[in-house]
Design an enzyme around this catalytic site. Structure first.
Site, PDB file in Angstrom:
ATOM      1  N   CYS A 176      -9.501  -7.909  28.379  1.00 18.80           N
ATOM      2  CA  CYS A 176     -10.732  -7.596  29.109  1.00 18.80           C
ATOM      3  C   CYS A 176     -10.833  -8.457  30.374  1.00 18.80           C
ATOM      4  O   CYS A 176     -10.880  -9.686  30.301  1.00 18.80           O
ATOM      5  CB  CYS A 176     -11.919  -7.862  28.187  1.00 18.80           C
ATOM      6  SG  CYS A 176     -13.491  -7.442  28.923  1.00 18.80           S
ATOM      7  N   CYS A 185     -10.094  -3.300  35.305  1.00 21.30           N
ATOM      8  CA  CYS A 185     -10.800  -3.129  34.036  1.00 21.30           C
ATOM      9  C   CYS A 185      -9.819  -2.377  33.146  1.00 21.30           C
ATOM     10  O   CYS A 185      -9.232  -1.368  33.579  1.00 21.30           O
ATOM     11  CB  CYS A 185     -12.074  -2.322  34.233  1.00 21.30           C
ATOM     12  SG  CYS A 185     -12.788  -1.721  32.686  1.00 21.30           S
TER      13      CYS A 185
HETATM   14  N1  DGL Z   1     -12.473  -3.227  29.661  1.00 23.12           N
HETATM   15  C1  DGL Z   1     -13.232  -4.311  30.139  1.00 23.12           C
HETATM   16  C2  DGL Z   1     -12.643  -4.998  31.349  1.00 23.12           C
HETATM   17  O1  DGL Z   1     -11.445  -5.014  31.503  1.00 23.12           O
HETATM   18  C3  DGL Z   1     -14.689  -4.118  30.349  1.00 23.12           C
HETATM   19  C4  DGL Z   1     -15.355  -2.841  30.189  1.00 23.12           C
HETATM   20  C5  DGL Z   1     -16.778  -3.128  29.797  1.00 23.12           C
HETATM   21  O2  DGL Z   1     -16.964  -3.418  28.627  1.00 23.12           O
HETATM   22  O3  DGL Z   1     -17.658  -3.103  30.661  1.00 23.12           O
HETATM   23  O4  DGL Z   1     -13.352  -5.567  32.133  1.00 23.12           O
END
Ligand code: DGL
Length: 271
Positions: A75, A189
């Protein structure tokens, strides 16, 4: 501590980290992987820093209890607050933002676009990291997308949902591509590489940078250095834990080409 049979940990706010697991599978097929997706609290990108740190520390502790030999913080949003979480595990930790910045600098692009959650955008960690590392002057243009991760989380394989994903992608990316004329775009993301085909179709000439590849490469190099890489012909396990909907996670894993050994529900923070 020197047992190569210990698992690798991969965590994310939701299913986005599956994009990192795919790269781990390609580069290190023999590794057992424990995946944690905080489906009850996704999206993280619209939460406050204090909330993100608490939720992330909960997942880090989960991984520490399972004695992972390295933790891949898939993340990007959590990677922006890594310094406030790192002490919750004793193993080496890999940051999605660090991996994305490394890949962006290595690309040699002069005008670098970054799409990410609103939290990652506001934290400015990509521009800071890229500008700090780049040996030459580059321009970094960052764009925070409030809805995209949530839309991707629940839309794979659903034509109506994917139409919304693509409309949102255009809303967020058109300016970066046509007005700002970026040379490449970092998918800042983990959810976004899961819809890479849509992005490539909408913007055929745009070079995409997926931090997942660099992250898996960096983790593999670290395991080799510590002689902890798991060799052998047996394919690694993938055990998925989620605070969200077990069945949805099993479906999403299949949809992105992952074969899960098990999918289990785990109670969310504070329950
Ligand atoms: N997948 C996550 C990232 O790479 C965040 C997505 C989220 O939960 O807002 O930031």
């Amino acid at each position: 501590m020197t047992d190569p049979n210990r698992p690798l940990g991969v965590l994310d706010s939701g299913i986005g980290g599956f994009s990192v697991v795919r790269q781990v599978r390609q580069l290190m097929p023999g590794e057992d992987v424990i995946y944690f997706g905080d489906g009850a609290n996704v999206p993280y990108g619209n939460h406050t820093q204090a909330e993100i740190v608490s939720m992330a520390r909960y997942m880090f502790s989960f991984m520490e209890e399972r004695n992972v030999k390295a933790l891949l913080v898939a993340c990007n949003t959590i990677s922006c607050v890594l310094d406030l979480c790192r002490d919750a595990v004793s193993c080496p930790v890999f940051s999605a933002v660090q991996a994305g910045a490394d890949a962006a600098v290595a690309s040699g692009a002069g005008r670098i676009g970054v799409i990410s959650t609103v939290f990652t955008h506001n934290a400015r960690c990509y521009p800071r990291q890229i500008l700090r590392q780049s040996p030459r002057a580059v321009v970094v243009l960052s764009c925070g997308c409030p809805d995209l991760a949530r839309l991707v989380e629940h839309s794979l394989g659903d034509p109506a949902g994917m139409a919304k994903v693509e409309a949102d992608l255009q809303l967020e990316l058109d300016d970066l591509v046509y007005r700002d004329r970026v040379d490449c775009c970092v998918l800042g993301c983990t959810h976004y590489p899961l819809v890479e085909d849509s992005i490539r179709r909408l913007y055929p000439g745009l070079d995409l940078i997926d931090p997942a590849r660099e992250m898996a490469r960096a983790a593999k190099a670290d395991l080799e250095r510590r002689t902890l890489l798991r060799e052998g012909s047996r394919p690694g396990r993938l055990d998925i834990f989620t605070t969200g909907d077990r069945d949805e996670y099993a479906l999403r894993a299949r949809q992105v080409g992952l074969e899960a050994s098990s999918v289990s529900w785990y109670p969310p923070l504070g329950s």
